[in-house]
Write a protein that holds these residues in place. Sequence first.
Motif, short mmCIF file in Angstrom:
data_model
loop_
_atom_site.label_atom_id
_atom_site.label_comp_id
_atom_site.label_asym_id
_atom_site.label_seq_id
_atom_site.Cartn_x
_atom_site.Cartn_y
_atom_site.Cartn_z
N TYR A 1 -1.58 5.39 -13.28
CA TYR A 1 -2.69 4.67 -13.91
C TYR A 1 -2.66 3.19 -13.57
CZ TYR A 1 -3.18 9.02 -16.42
OH TYR A 1 -3.35 10.35 -16.71
N LEU A 2 -1.44 2.62 -13.56
CA LEU A 2 -1.31 1.21 -13.19
C LEU A 2 -1.79 0.98 -11.77
CD1 LEU A 2 2.19 0.42 -14.79
CD2 LEU A 2 -0.07 -0.33 -15.59
N VAL A 3 -1.40 1.90 -10.87
CA VAL A 3 -1.80 1.77 -9.47
C VAL A 3 -3.32 1.88 -9.35
CG1 VAL A 3 -1.69 2.85 -7.20
CG2 VAL A 3 0.39 2.61 -8.56
N ARG A 4 -3.90 2.82 -10.10
CA ARG A 4 -5.36 2.97 -10.03
C ARG A 4 -6.07 1.73 -10.55
NH1 ARG A 4 -6.87 9.15 -11.56
NH2 ARG A 4 -8.96 8.29 -11.48
N PHE A 5 -5.49 1.13 -11.58
CA PHE A 5 -6.07 -0.10 -12.10
C PHE A 5 -6.03 -1.20 -11.04
CE2 PHE A 5 -5.47 -4.29 -14.03
CZ PHE A 5 -6.64 -4.38 -14.79
N GLY B 1 0.81 -1.22 0.00
CA GLY B 1 0.00 0.00 0.00
C GLY B 1 0.84 1.26 0.00
N LEU B 2 1.95 1.23 0.75
CA LEU B 2 2.83 2.40 0.81
C LEU B 2 3.40 2.70 -0.58
CD1 LEU B 2 4.47 4.58 2.30
CD2 LEU B 2 6.16 2.84 2.83
N PHE B 3 3.92 1.65 -1.23
CA PHE B 3 4.51 1.88 -2.55
C PHE B 3 3.45 2.25 -3.58
CE2 PHE B 3 8.09 -0.31 -0.55
CZ PHE B 3 9.11 0.54 -0.93
N ALA B 4 2.27 1.63 -3.44
CA ALA B 4 1.19 1.98 -4.36
C ALA B 4 0.78 3.44 -4.18
CB ALA B 4 0.01 1.04 -4.15
N ALA B 5 0.69 3.88 -2.92
CA ALA B 5 0.30 5.26 -2.65
C ALA B 5 1.35 6.22 -3.21
CB ALA B 5 0.14 5.49 -1.14
N LEU B 6 2.63 5.91 -2.97
CA LEU B 6 3.70 6.77 -3.48
C LEU B 6 3.69 6.77 -5.01
CD1 LEU B 6 6.64 5.93 -1.04
CD2 LEU B 6 5.12 7.91 -1.01
N GLY B 7 3.42 5.60 -5.58
CA GLY B 7 3.34 5.50 -7.04
C GLY B 7 2.19 6.32 -7.60
N ARG B 8 1.08 6.27 -6.88
CA ARG B 8 -0.09 6.97 -7.38
C ARG B 8 0.11 8.48 -7.36
NH1 ARG B 8 -6.51 6.40 -6.15
NH2 ARG B 8 -7.02 8.14 -7.51
N ILE B 9 0.81 9.00 -6.33
CA ILE B 9 1.02 10.45 -6.29
C ILE B 9 2.30 10.88 -7.00
CG2 ILE B 9 -0.37 10.86 -4.21
CD1 ILE B 9 2.05 10.75 -2.53
N SER B 10 3.05 9.90 -7.55
CA SER B 10 4.34 10.24 -8.14
C SER B 10 4.20 11.02 -9.44
CB SER B 10 5.14 8.97 -8.42
OG SER B 10 4.54 8.25 -9.48
N GLY B 11 3.16 10.70 -10.20
CA GLY B 11 3.00 11.39 -11.49
C GLY B 11 4.04 10.98 -12.51
N ILE B 12 4.71 9.84 -12.30
CA ILE B 12 5.74 9.39 -13.23
C ILE B 12 5.11 8.49 -14.30
CG2 ILE B 12 7.94 8.17 -13.50
CD1 ILE B 12 8.45 8.76 -10.50
N GLY B 13 5.08 8.96 -15.51
CA GLY B 13 4.60 8.16 -16.64
C GLY B 13 3.30 7.46 -16.35
N PRO B 14 3.23 6.15 -16.65
CA PRO B 14 1.97 5.42 -16.50
C PRO B 14 1.75 4.87 -15.09
CG PRO B 14 3.62 3.98 -17.45
CD PRO B 14 4.31 5.31 -17.22
N ILE B 15 2.69 5.10 -14.17
CA ILE B 15 2.60 4.47 -12.85
C ILE B 15 1.29 4.78 -12.12
CG2 ILE B 15 3.66 4.36 -10.54
CD1 ILE B 15 6.39 4.56 -11.93
#
Lengths: 272, 258
Positions: free
Chosen positions: B57-61, B41-55
Motif C-alpha cells: 500500500y505504501l508503494v502504491r501511494f 523502482g526495483l525495490f518498490a516493485a519487489l515491495g509491491r509484489i511482496s504482500g508483506i503487511g502495509p508495504i
Amino acid sequence: MTQMRGDILESIGGLPQPDTDEVVRAENVHKWFGPLHVLNDVSMTVRRGETVVVIGPSGSGKTTFVRCLNHLERIQEGRILVNGHLIGYRERRGKLVEDRGRNIARQRREIGMVFQRFNLFHHMTALGNICEAPVRVLGMPETQAKDAARSLLARVGLADKAEAFPGQLSGGQQQRVAIARALAMRPRLMLFDEPTSALDPEMIGEVLEVMRELAHEGMTMVVVSHEMGFAREVADRVVMMDHGQIIEEGPPAQLFGQPQHERTRLFLSKIL
Amino acid sequence: MHFDWPFFWHYLLAPSTTYLNGLMLTLVLSVVSQILGTIIGLFAALGRISGIGPIPYLVRFYIWAMRGTPLLVQIVFIYTGLAAANILRFHDIDLGLVVVPGNVQAGILALSLNEGAYMAEIIRAGIASVDPGQTEAAKSLGMGYGLLMRRIILPQAARFILPPLGNEFNAMLKNSTLVSVIGVQELLLTTETLTSATFRVFELYSVVALYYLTLTTLWGLVQGRIEARFNRSETREVVPGFGTRFFGTRLVRALRRG
C-alpha cells in the motif's frame, strides 16, 4: 533412438540414499481451492526405491498431490513427511504452522521435480541449467558441477547439447535436460508431474527410457502419468485417484488386470 | 528572417567550456538519476509484489503521488519548498575532487524519486511477464527468494524491462532540463544564460535542440546493442527495430500491461 548409456546415477556418485524406509508418508491430506475439495483425505506411503505411478482423470487431484509433496502447494489438513521430515510445516503447540521459507527451500533440495512444461531456465544453456543449483544452492565448486553435469548429459543422450539453449532443443531433449537438472542435486526422491504430456508422440519414448533407467537404478519416484504402458512395466504400485480421493491402489498387474472399483474400470476402458 | 549561420556553426561545433560543462552536468544528472531511479523502482516493485503487511500500500501511494504530480512541481517542492518550510536544506557536499551543490543534490533526488515510480511499474510488469513455471522450477531446486530473483527471474525480466527502460532514459535526458528552475547549470540553463547575453535565441535553441537530439540518438544506438545481447538466447524472438524503440510503442504497451 537416443544414445543412452546406463548408470545415470553414477554421474552423481551413485544412488542417493534416503534417511528412512518410508520416503513419502502422507497422512489424511485435505486441500481446498476455495469451495473445491481437491484433496480429500489422501493417505499414501512410498517406500525406498519404489516407483509409484499416480493415474486418474484430469481434475482428480493427482498433479496437486505431487505438488504438495515438495510444498509447491499448501495443504489445509493432514501432514506430509518426506524423508522422515514434515514438509512445509512445523508443529507448534500441537498445530501445524507453515515453516520459514529458508527451511522449506532446504527441504526441497532433496526432492527433485520434473514438470509437464519442462520449465528450463531460458536464459541458460543446458549445462548452465544443470549446474545452477548445485553451485549456487549447495556451494559445489563450479568445475566439479560441470563435470557431473556433462556426465549426466551424456547419460541421458545429450552429450553434444551442453551449450545449447532450451529454445534450440526439442521438447524431448528439454525434458531430459530437466531430469538431469533435478538429478544434479542428488535428490532422495524424484517427482514427475505428467512429464510426457506436453511432448510430441515421437519424443515420449526417449523421456520414458530415461525414467525407466532411473527406476531400475533404485531411485524412489512418484510419477503422475497417462502412460499406461510405462506404469504397467515400471511401476511397483499404481495409485488411482478421482475427485481428490485415492480410489484404489495396487501392483500394476492387479490394478490393470482386475480393477476393484467401477470408476477405475471406467477410466481404464477410456484410456486403454 | 535572420539566421546567423556563422554564429550557429560556431556554437554547434566549437562550444565553449561553459557549454561543455552544462552538457556534462546534463549527462551526470541523467545517468545518476536513472541509476538511482532504477534501484528505487526495483525495490518498490519487489515491495509491491511482496504482500508483506502495509508495504504494497505504501508503494502504491508513492507511485500514485509521483505519477500524479508534475515533475516540475516535485523539483521545486523538494528544493525550495522543503527549505522554505525549514524541513530540509540541501547543503553543498565536498567530495574531495568535486563539490556537489545543494541544488544538484535536490535535482537528482527529485528526478530519481520521480523515475523510481515509473520504473517500479515497468519492473513489476517485467517480473510478471516471466513464466511462473520458472519460479516453480527454481523453488523445486531449493533456491531461496534472493537467488530466485537474482539468478532466474530478473535476468529474464530484463528482456521485458530493457526496452521501456531505454525509453525512460531517453525521457530522462530531456526531463533533466526541468532542474534548470532551481538554478542547476545544465545544458538548458547554460543556453538561457548565453541567450540573455547574445539575444540569439533562435540560433542557440537550434543548437541545444541538436545537442539533445544527438544524445537521444546515440542512446538509441547503445540501447539497441544492449537489447540484442539480452535477446541472445531467444533465437525465435524478433529483435524490435530501431524505430520501434525510438518512438516508444513498447513503452506504451508496457504501461498498458501494468
